[in-house]
Scaffold this active site. Structure first.
Site, PDB file in Angstrom:
ATOM      1  N   ILE A 171       0.896  -1.159   0.000  1.00  0.00           N
ATOM      2  CA  ILE A 171       0.000   0.000   0.000  1.00  0.00           C
ATOM      3  C   ILE A 171       0.931   1.204   0.000  1.00  0.00           C
ATOM      4  O   ILE A 171       1.547   1.518   1.021  1.00  0.00           O
ATOM      5  CB  ILE A 171      -0.930   0.002   1.220  1.00  0.00           C
ATOM      6  CG1 ILE A 171      -1.865  -1.211   1.179  1.00  0.00           C
ATOM      7  CG2 ILE A 171      -1.760   1.289   1.257  1.00  0.00           C
ATOM      8  CD1 ILE A 171      -2.803  -1.313   2.365  1.00  0.00           C
ATOM      9  N   PRO A 172       1.095   1.869  -1.132  1.00  0.00           N
ATOM     10  CA  PRO A 172       2.220   2.791  -1.339  1.00  0.00           C
ATOM     11  C   PRO A 172       2.078   4.176  -0.719  1.00  0.00           C
ATOM     12  O   PRO A 172       1.997   5.195  -1.425  1.00  0.00           O
ATOM     13  CB  PRO A 172       2.303   2.865  -2.863  1.00  0.00           C
ATOM     14  CG  PRO A 172       0.881   2.724  -3.311  1.00  0.00           C
ATOM     15  CD  PRO A 172       0.278   1.722  -2.353  1.00  0.00           C
ATOM     16  N   CYS A 173       2.108   4.242   0.602  1.00  0.00           N
ATOM     17  CA  CYS A 173       2.031   5.547   1.258  1.00  0.00           C
ATOM     18  C   CYS A 173       3.276   6.383   0.982  1.00  0.00           C
ATOM     19  O   CYS A 173       3.247   7.613   1.159  1.00  0.00           O
ATOM     20  CB  CYS A 173       1.820   5.380   2.755  1.00  0.00           C
ATOM     21  SG  CYS A 173       3.056   4.371   3.595  1.00  0.00           S
ATOM     22  N   HIS A 174       4.355   5.757   0.505  1.00  0.00           N
ATOM     23  CA  HIS A 174       5.568   6.519   0.191  1.00  0.00           C
ATOM     24  C   HIS A 174       5.370   7.425  -1.026  1.00  0.00           C
ATOM     25  O   HIS A 174       6.196   8.312  -1.266  1.00  0.00           O
ATOM     26  CB  HIS A 174       6.752   5.572  -0.057  1.00  0.00           C
ATOM     27  CG  HIS A 174       6.565   4.633  -1.205  1.00  0.00           C
ATOM     28  ND1 HIS A 174       5.855   3.446  -1.091  1.00  0.00           N
ATOM     29  CD2 HIS A 174       6.989   4.684  -2.503  1.00  0.00           C
ATOM     30  CE1 HIS A 174       5.856   2.824  -2.254  1.00  0.00           C
ATOM     31  NE2 HIS A 174       6.532   3.553  -3.125  1.00  0.00           N
ATOM     32  N   ARG A 175       4.291   7.249  -1.770  1.00  0.00           N
ATOM     33  CA  ARG A 175       4.029   8.083  -2.944  1.00  0.00           C
ATOM     34  C   ARG A 175       3.237   9.346  -2.618  1.00  0.00           C
ATOM     35  O   ARG A 175       2.871  10.098  -3.522  1.00  0.00           O
ATOM     36  CB  ARG A 175       3.288   7.255  -3.998  1.00  0.00           C
ATOM     37  CG  ARG A 175       4.146   6.100  -4.539  1.00  0.00           C
ATOM     38  CD  ARG A 175       3.376   5.163  -5.438  1.00  0.00           C
ATOM     39  NE  ARG A 175       4.196   3.999  -5.796  1.00  0.00           N
ATOM     40  CZ  ARG A 175       3.721   2.847  -6.233  1.00  0.00           C
ATOM     41  NH1 ARG A 175       2.412   2.685  -6.391  1.00  0.00           N
ATOM     42  NH2 ARG A 175       4.543   1.842  -6.525  1.00  0.00           N
TER      43      ARG A 175
END
Length: 209
Positions: A156-160
């Site tokens: 779940i790409p919260c780094h984006r």
């Protein structure tokens, strides 16, 4: 009856990660040592350094599974799948993940996490734009808090998610890791500080190192 949770530590180029699965879905992925990472079960050993970075995706789970807590063959299969997909992602062979995810949270948090999954490889979105998609502009703070509580890093790409003016802002796994993940996806930041600005954007895949 709630399926038993199974956990495993796998190595990545950015440090070991604790993976957790229940039944047929991945329920957690944290960098070991980050603030919200659950306690590592006693006896759960870390894999050899750089094992995932050097893996080719075939049989990588067997090489990484130094130890595993819990007894559930279905969940173990999910962890095998997660380890292979992580290996492919860091090796530049994968841009999307396919395994089932089941993060635990409030309905609002799950709505935010679902919205995060719509941010594709190489894409970035501000907290303000994210809040407009999944709530309302006045809920930016609540959305940011939900992003910070994402229990399945990378998948779940919260780094984006970045600041409104392109600032790097925060990341549960630490800003150096966020900087490295965005570099892998084609976005270069000059430093691993909250106010660092993006200095280039490449639609092609970047390099981790």
């Amino acid at each position: 009856m709630t399926p038993a949770a199974v956990t495993r530590i796998v190595d990545t180029p950015l440090g070991p990660m604790l993976l957790q699965a229940e039944g047929s879905a991945l329920t957690g992925a944290w960098f070991v040592g980050q603030r919200d990472c659950p306690a590592v079960p006693a006896g759960l050993a870390e894999p050899p350094a750089n094992a995932l970075a050097a893996g080719d995706g075939r049989g990588v789970a067997a090489a990484l599974a130094r130890s595993e807590s819990g007894r559930a063959s279905g969940a173990s299969s999910v962890l095998d799948h997660a380890a292979r997909e992580l290996a492919d992602y860091f090796a530049g062979r994968r841009r999307e993940f396919s395994l089932p995810l089941a993060p635990r949270g409030t309905p609002f948090q799950r709505r935010v996490w679902d919205a995060l999954r719509d941010i594709g490889f190489g894409e970035l979105e501000s907290y303000g734009d994210l809040s407009m998609r999944c709530a309302q502009s006045a809920a930016v703070r609540a959305v940011a808090q939900a992003v910070g509580r994402n229990p399945i890093s990378i998948f779940i790409p919260c780094h984006r998610v970045i600041g409104g003016k392109g600032a790097l802002t925060g990341f549960g796994g630490g800003l150096p890791r966020k900087q490295a993940l965005l570099k892998l996806e084609g976005h270069l930041y000059a430093s691993a500080t909250p106010d660092a600005k993006r200095i280039t954007a490449d639609p092609r895949q970047g390099l981790l190192w």
